[in-house]
Scaffold this motif. Sequence first.
Motif, mmCIF file in Angstrom:
data_model
loop_
_atom_site.group_PDB
_atom_site.id
_atom_site.type_symbol
_atom_site.label_atom_id
_atom_site.label_comp_id
_atom_site.label_asym_id
_atom_site.label_seq_id
_atom_site.Cartn_x
_atom_site.Cartn_y
_atom_site.Cartn_z
ATOM 1 N N ASN A 185 53.947 91.134 -30.394
ATOM 2 C CA ASN A 185 52.704 91.265 -31.169
ATOM 3 C C ASN A 185 52.699 92.495 -32.080
ATOM 4 N N GLY A 186 53.877 93.040 -32.368
ATOM 5 C CA GLY A 186 53.967 94.175 -33.275
ATOM 6 C C GLY A 186 53.387 95.462 -32.718
ATOM 7 N N LYS A 187 53.247 95.551 -31.398
ATOM 8 C CA LYS A 187 52.608 96.721 -30.798
ATOM 9 C C LYS A 187 53.581 97.474 -29.899
ATOM 10 N N GLY A 188 53.346 98.771 -29.770
ATOM 11 C CA GLY A 188 54.112 99.571 -28.832
ATOM 12 C C GLY A 188 55.493 99.954 -29.324
ATOM 13 N N ILE A 189 56.185 100.719 -28.499
ATOM 14 C CA ILE A 189 57.544 101.155 -28.814
ATOM 15 C C ILE A 189 58.488 99.977 -28.654
ATOM 16 N N PRO A 190 59.392 99.761 -29.622
ATOM 17 C CA PRO A 190 60.326 98.640 -29.528
ATOM 18 C C PRO A 190 61.135 98.661 -28.236
ATOM 19 N N ARG A 191 61.331 97.489 -27.663
ATOM 20 C CA ARG A 191 62.104 97.347 -26.439
ATOM 21 C C ARG A 191 63.531 96.913 -26.770
ATOM 22 N N ILE A 192 64.402 97.024 -25.795
ATOM 23 C CA ILE A 192 65.777 96.563 -25.970
ATOM 24 C C ILE A 192 65.844 95.102 -25.534
ATOM 25 N N ALA A 193 66.259 94.225 -26.437
ATOM 26 C CA ALA A 193 66.369 92.799 -26.143
ATOM 27 C C ALA A 193 67.377 92.182 -27.110
ATOM 28 N N PRO A 194 68.064 91.127 -26.690
ATOM 29 C CA PRO A 194 69.050 90.501 -27.579
ATOM 30 C C PRO A 194 68.380 89.859 -28.791
ATOM 31 N N VAL A 195 69.002 90.031 -29.950
ATOM 32 C CA VAL A 195 68.467 89.494 -31.199
ATOM 33 C C VAL A 195 69.557 88.697 -31.923
ATOM 34 N N THR A 196 69.170 87.547 -32.433
ATOM 35 C CA THR A 196 70.081 86.725 -33.245
ATOM 36 C C THR A 196 69.406 86.437 -34.578
ATOM 37 N N VAL A 197 70.168 86.583 -35.655
ATOM 38 C CA VAL A 197 69.678 86.236 -36.990
ATOM 39 C C VAL A 197 70.570 85.133 -37.534
ATOM 40 N N ARG A 198 69.982 83.972 -37.818
ATOM 41 C CA ARG A 198 70.745 82.825 -38.304
ATOM 42 C C ARG A 198 70.394 82.508 -39.752
ATOM 43 N N PHE A 199 71.413 82.300 -40.572
ATOM 44 C CA PHE A 199 71.229 81.910 -41.961
ATOM 45 C C PHE A 199 71.756 80.493 -42.154
ATOM 46 N N GLY A 200 70.982 79.668 -42.848
ATOM 47 C CA GLY A 200 71.398 78.298 -43.113
ATOM 48 C C GLY A 200 72.071 78.176 -44.471
ATOM 49 N N GLU A 201 72.491 76.997 -44.795
ATOM 50 C CA GLU A 201 73.131 76.749 -46.087
ATOM 51 C C GLU A 201 72.106 76.851 -47.210
ATOM 52 N N PRO A 202 72.529 77.329 -48.381
ATOM 53 C CA PRO A 202 71.604 77.479 -49.514
ATOM 54 C C PRO A 202 70.994 76.142 -49.917
ATOM 55 N N LEU A 203 69.729 76.178 -50.288
ATOM 56 C CA LEU A 203 69.028 74.989 -50.756
ATOM 57 C C LEU A 203 68.871 75.088 -52.271
ATOM 58 N N ASP A 204 69.262 74.036 -52.965
ATOM 59 C CA ASP A 204 69.199 74.007 -54.427
ATOM 60 C C ASP A 204 68.075 73.071 -54.854
ATOM 61 N N PHE A 205 67.111 73.601 -55.588
ATOM 62 C CA PHE A 205 65.975 72.800 -56.027
ATOM 63 C C PHE A 205 65.954 72.619 -57.547
ATOM 64 N N SER A 206 67.120 72.689 -58.158
ATOM 65 C CA SER A 206 67.206 72.564 -59.618
ATOM 66 C C SER A 206 66.730 71.201 -60.102
ATOM 67 N N ARG A 207 66.722 70.208 -59.217
ATOM 68 C CA ARG A 207 66.258 68.870 -59.600
ATOM 69 C C ARG A 207 64.772 68.862 -59.947
ATOM 70 N N TYR A 208 64.066 69.909 -59.544
ATOM 71 C CA TYR A 208 62.642 70.004 -59.826
ATOM 72 C C TYR A 208 62.331 70.997 -60.949
ATOM 73 N N GLU A 209 63.320 71.323 -61.742
ATOM 74 C CA GLU A 209 63.133 72.304 -62.808
ATOM 75 C C GLU A 209 61.955 71.920 -63.719
ATOM 76 N N GLY A 210 61.110 72.896 -64.027
ATOM 77 C CA GLY A 210 59.965 72.656 -64.898
ATOM 78 C C GLY A 210 58.768 72.036 -64.208
ATOM 79 N N MET A 211 58.841 71.879 -62.878
ATOM 80 C CA MET A 211 57.753 71.230 -62.141
ATOM 81 C C MET A 211 57.044 72.203 -61.198
ATOM 82 N N ASP A 212 57.049 73.485 -61.544
ATOM 83 C CA ASP A 212 56.472 74.491 -60.654
ATOM 84 C C ASP A 212 54.946 74.473 -60.644
#
Length: 224
Positions: free
Chosen positions: A159-186
């Motif tokens: 909950n974003g409170k208190g002093i940070p604790r020690i715990a295992p952390v994993t950061v996963r990145f997925g494959e890039p998503l290309d939305f060029s097919r929607y160009e001009g439709m913002d």
Amino acid sequence: MSRILLKAFLGLLMRVLYRPKVEGVEHIAENGPVILAGNHVTFVDSLFLALILKRQVFFIGKDEYVTGKGVKGRLMAWFFTSSGMIPVDRDGGRGGAAALMTGKRVLQEGKVFAIYPEGTRSPDGRLYRGRTGIARLALMTGAPVVPFAMVGTEKVQPNGKGIPRIAPVTVRFGEPLDFSRYEGMDRDRYVLRAVTDEVMSDVMRLSGQEYVDMYATKAREKAA
């Protein structure tokens, strides 16, 4: 120089204490604009993201983080700006537009911009409906979107409170998503919703979180 010093000190400390596991970092191009879009479960998410990547990551933060007075205020301002935070008044009526234009400028300069499509931290660890600002940013700039997931950071600082604790952390990145097919439709709200939902679908797959088709802010209001 301040970023180098911050990353050298905190990066080493983080690696020693948390030994974060990073998956899929090869999906982030070494050059050119990149949008990182992921889940947001606790305050330290942005710090982990900024310290594990070679490229500097920029993200939006509340301007109150850099407007404090005295020595403490100056130290906080140095810390947040050195870690890549760009202060924006998000509480005003034009906060969303200011954040969007800031992200656009960063990407047009060929940099990496991180965004949390949920718009705020998850109130209960679940993944909530994404806001369409991520889609507008992708379609306006043509930058690829790399989805990511923070796993375990909610145990580091519940909950974003208190002093940070020690715990295992994993950061996963997925494959890039290309939305060029929607160009001009913002400006097409159906396209914006479809793009946003596609991004959130990948974030859900990477994080393993339960998905809730409701905005996180609405969930907070109901809980209150």
